[in-house]
Design a protein around this motif. Structure first.
Motif, PDB file in Angstrom:
ATOM      1  N   ILE A  97       1.034  -1.014   0.406  1.00  0.00           N
ATOM      2  CA  ILE A  97      -0.219   0.178   0.219  1.00  0.00           C
ATOM      3  C   ILE A  97       0.676   1.179  -0.067  1.00  0.00           C
ATOM      4  O   ILE A  97       2.094   1.522   0.285  1.00  0.00           O
ATOM      5  CB  ILE A  97      -0.934  -0.244   1.343  1.00  0.00           C
ATOM      6  N   LYS A  98       0.459   2.528  -0.613  1.00  0.00           N
ATOM      7  CA  LYS A  98       0.724   3.649  -0.039  1.00  0.00           C
ATOM      8  C   LYS A  98       0.240   4.348   0.468  1.00  0.00           C
ATOM      9  O   LYS A  98      -0.779   4.462   0.944  1.00  0.00           O
ATOM     10  CB  LYS A  98       0.910   4.354  -2.048  1.00  0.00           C
ATOM     11  N   VAL A  99       0.909   4.754   1.376  1.00  0.00           N
ATOM     12  CA  VAL A  99       0.757   5.821   2.796  1.00  0.00           C
ATOM     13  C   VAL A  99       0.943   7.011   2.352  1.00  0.00           C
ATOM     14  O   VAL A  99       2.062   7.059   2.026  1.00  0.00           O
ATOM     15  CB  VAL A  99       0.821   5.331   3.671  1.00  0.00           C
ATOM     16  N   ARG A 100       0.202   8.627   2.816  1.00  0.00           N
ATOM     17  CA  ARG A 100       1.013   9.674   2.717  1.00  0.00           C
ATOM     18  C   ARG A 100       2.065  10.068   3.751  1.00  0.00           C
ATOM     19  O   ARG A 100       1.498   9.556   4.680  1.00  0.00           O
ATOM     20  CB  ARG A 100      -0.470  10.600   2.783  1.00  0.00           C
ATOM     21  N   GLY A 122      -1.739   7.592   8.893  1.00  0.00           N
ATOM     22  CA  GLY A 122      -0.965   6.053   9.437  1.00  0.00           C
ATOM     23  C   GLY A 122      -0.177   5.137  10.078  1.00  0.00           C
ATOM     24  O   GLY A 122      -0.031   4.205   9.824  1.00  0.00           O
ATOM     25  N   TYR A 123      -0.065   5.625  11.398  1.00  0.00           N
ATOM     26  CA  TYR A 123       1.326   4.848  12.427  1.00  0.00           C
ATOM     27  C   TYR A 123       0.733   3.559  12.496  1.00  0.00           C
ATOM     28  O   TYR A 123       1.723   3.135  12.937  1.00  0.00           O
ATOM     29  CB  TYR A 123       1.046   6.347  12.800  1.00  0.00           C
ATOM     30  N   ASP A 170      -5.542   9.078   2.462  1.00  0.00           N
ATOM     31  CA  ASP A 170      -4.299   8.525   3.155  1.00  0.00           C
ATOM     32  C   ASP A 170      -3.862   7.545   2.277  1.00  0.00           C
ATOM     33  O   ASP A 170      -2.367   7.433   2.694  1.00  0.00           O
ATOM     34  CB  ASP A 170      -3.951   9.385   4.206  1.00  0.00           C
ATOM     35  N   VAL A 171      -3.482   6.469   2.200  1.00  0.00           N
ATOM     36  CA  VAL A 171      -3.700   5.076   1.737  1.00  0.00           C
ATOM     37  C   VAL A 171      -4.195   4.813  -0.043  1.00  0.00           C
ATOM     38  O   VAL A 171      -5.394   4.667   0.290  1.00  0.00           O
ATOM     39  CB  VAL A 171      -4.294   3.994   2.372  1.00  0.00           C
ATOM     40  N   VAL A 210     -11.807  -2.131  -1.695  1.00  0.00           N
ATOM     41  CA  VAL A 210     -11.708  -1.034  -0.908  1.00  0.00           C
ATOM     42  C   VAL A 210     -12.191   0.580  -1.952  1.00  0.00           C
ATOM     43  O   VAL A 210     -12.803   1.001  -0.881  1.00  0.00           O
ATOM     44  CB  VAL A 210     -10.058  -0.559  -1.241  1.00  0.00           C
ATOM     45  N   ILE A 211     -11.744  -0.043  -3.032  1.00  0.00           N
ATOM     46  CA  ILE A 211     -12.617   0.809  -4.062  1.00  0.00           C
ATOM     47  C   ILE A 211     -14.659   0.685  -3.453  1.00  0.00           C
ATOM     48  O   ILE A 211     -15.532   1.883  -3.726  1.00  0.00           O
ATOM     49  CB  ILE A 211     -13.129   0.529  -5.801  1.00  0.00           C
ATOM     50  N   ASP A 212     -14.558  -0.452  -3.850  1.00  0.00           N
ATOM     51  CA  ASP A 212     -16.089  -1.010  -3.834  1.00  0.00           C
ATOM     52  C   ASP A 212     -16.929  -0.230  -2.207  1.00  0.00           C
ATOM     53  O   ASP A 212     -17.528   0.233  -2.369  1.00  0.00           O
ATOM     54  CB  ASP A 212     -16.608  -2.265  -3.531  1.00  0.00           C
TER      55      ASP A 212
END
Length: 342
Positions: free
Chosen positions: A274-277, A281-282, A319-320, A332-334
């Motif tokens: 995953i990409k986290v800003r 997302g700690y 943010d994710v 997640v999109i759904d």
């Protein structure tokens, strides 16, 4: 008034514990000062001039007899609720007497080690916002009277950095706890994480457990014919209980925490990227198996992947971003689309 009642109950308990033979209501009425002052010795007691007036003549007759009987029954029930074992004995002449045998009301030898005593003290601190608080406090008082060193004798009391608490803010907690205790079926409206509206559920409640600050109910869902776990914060409206027999067998051990962990993605079956800003997302970063800086204010994390992870990732919003696997990204999109539709 509270002090007067406590003194009256104490005197009644001492009378019942101190006698070797059953005492009748009449004897208790004339032996306990609070009863005597409030109601007199009663009609026909024969305690001096004017003390045995005719019924209703001066307040010591049938009216006060009924009031005394009601108070005595309440006091007797209160003492029994406090744990005093009161026996009811009928004599040869048919008169009912009462006594509390010392051997029946003596605590058995208690052998708790330091860890067990500490666990009891900790449990009592936990139940500060539920109905069990009174029962826990009363149990600790009895143990302290027997010489058990508990929380108040803890040399570290008041100097700990963390104090144990399990908050109970949900209104559904108490009716569900009572229903599980009494084996009563319940009905409530429940809103799933990805649902716009709640739906009614009919559940046979088994157990309640707190996990990561949230309370969960495990039980048998009658509508689906299967075991289910419900998060109390998602119960809307009032919990209604019904005196209906359980249709499913209650298991000896209810794995509430294990079930919740599985649904929350704690039981990992693989890994996800995953990409986290940056700066967000700690909790995800704490679980990451690896992390690298992508630049442009984003980091890439590899985290354990299990059932229910999509519901957790949705909480972080924009943010994710899920990179892989593809099925997790689609889930997640759904969920995000369902939330957007309201």
């Amino acid at each position: 008034m509270a002090i007067a009642k406590a003194e009256r109950l104490m005197n009644l308990a001492l009378c019942l514990l101190g006698t070797r033979r059953p005492l009748s209501k009449r004897e208790l009425r004339t032996s306990i000062e609070a009863y005597l002052e409030a109601f007199g010795p009663g009609h026909g007691a024969g305690f001096g001039p004017g003390r045995g007036a005719a019924p209703g003549a001066d307040g010591t007759g049938s009216g006060s007899d009924d009031a005394f009987n009601r108070m005595f029954e309440r006091d007797k029930d209160d003492l029994r609720e406090l744990g005093l074992i009161i026996e009811t004995v009928e004599s040869v002449d048919g008169e009912t007497g009462y006594l509390a045998r010392r051997d029946s009301n003596r605590l058995p030898p208690i052998t708790l080690d330091v860890e067990e005593a500490a666990a009891l003290g900790l449990a009592a601190k936990v139940w500060q916002q539920a109905r069990l608080a009174g029962a826990a406090s009363g149990a600790l008082q009895k143990l302290r009277a027997a010489g058990m060193p508990l929380a108040e004798d803890d040399p570290y009391e008041g100097r700990m950095a963390l104090e144990p608490r399990i908050p109970v803010h949900e209104a559904a907690f108490e009716p569900l706890m009572l229903a599980a205790r009494d084996r009563r079926t319940v009905t409530f409206d429940y809103r799933k994480a990805n649902a716009a509206r709640p739906e009614q559920r009919h559940v046979e409640p088994w157990a309640l457990e707190c996990w990561r600050g949230h309370w969960y109910l495990a039980g048998w869902d009658r509508d689906r014919g299967a075991e289910r776990v419900f998060r109390l914060s998602r119960i809307t409206g009032r919990v209604r209980s019904k005196a209906m027999a359980f249709t499913a067998e209650v298991p000896d051990h209810v794995t509430v925490r294990e079930t919740v962990e599985s649904w929350a993605g704690e039981t990992a079956t693989g890994t996800a990227r995953i990409k986290v800003r940056a700066g967000h997302g700690y909790p995800l970063r704490a679980r990451a198996l690896s992390a690298r800086d992508l630049g442009d204010g984003w980091d890439e994390l590899e985290i354990p992947y299990g059932h229910g992870l999509d519901a957790w990732l949705v909480e972080y919003g924009a943010d994710v971003i899920v990179l892989e696997p593809a099925e997790l990204r689609a889930e997640v999109i759904d969920r995000l689309r369902a939330v957007a539709k309201g």
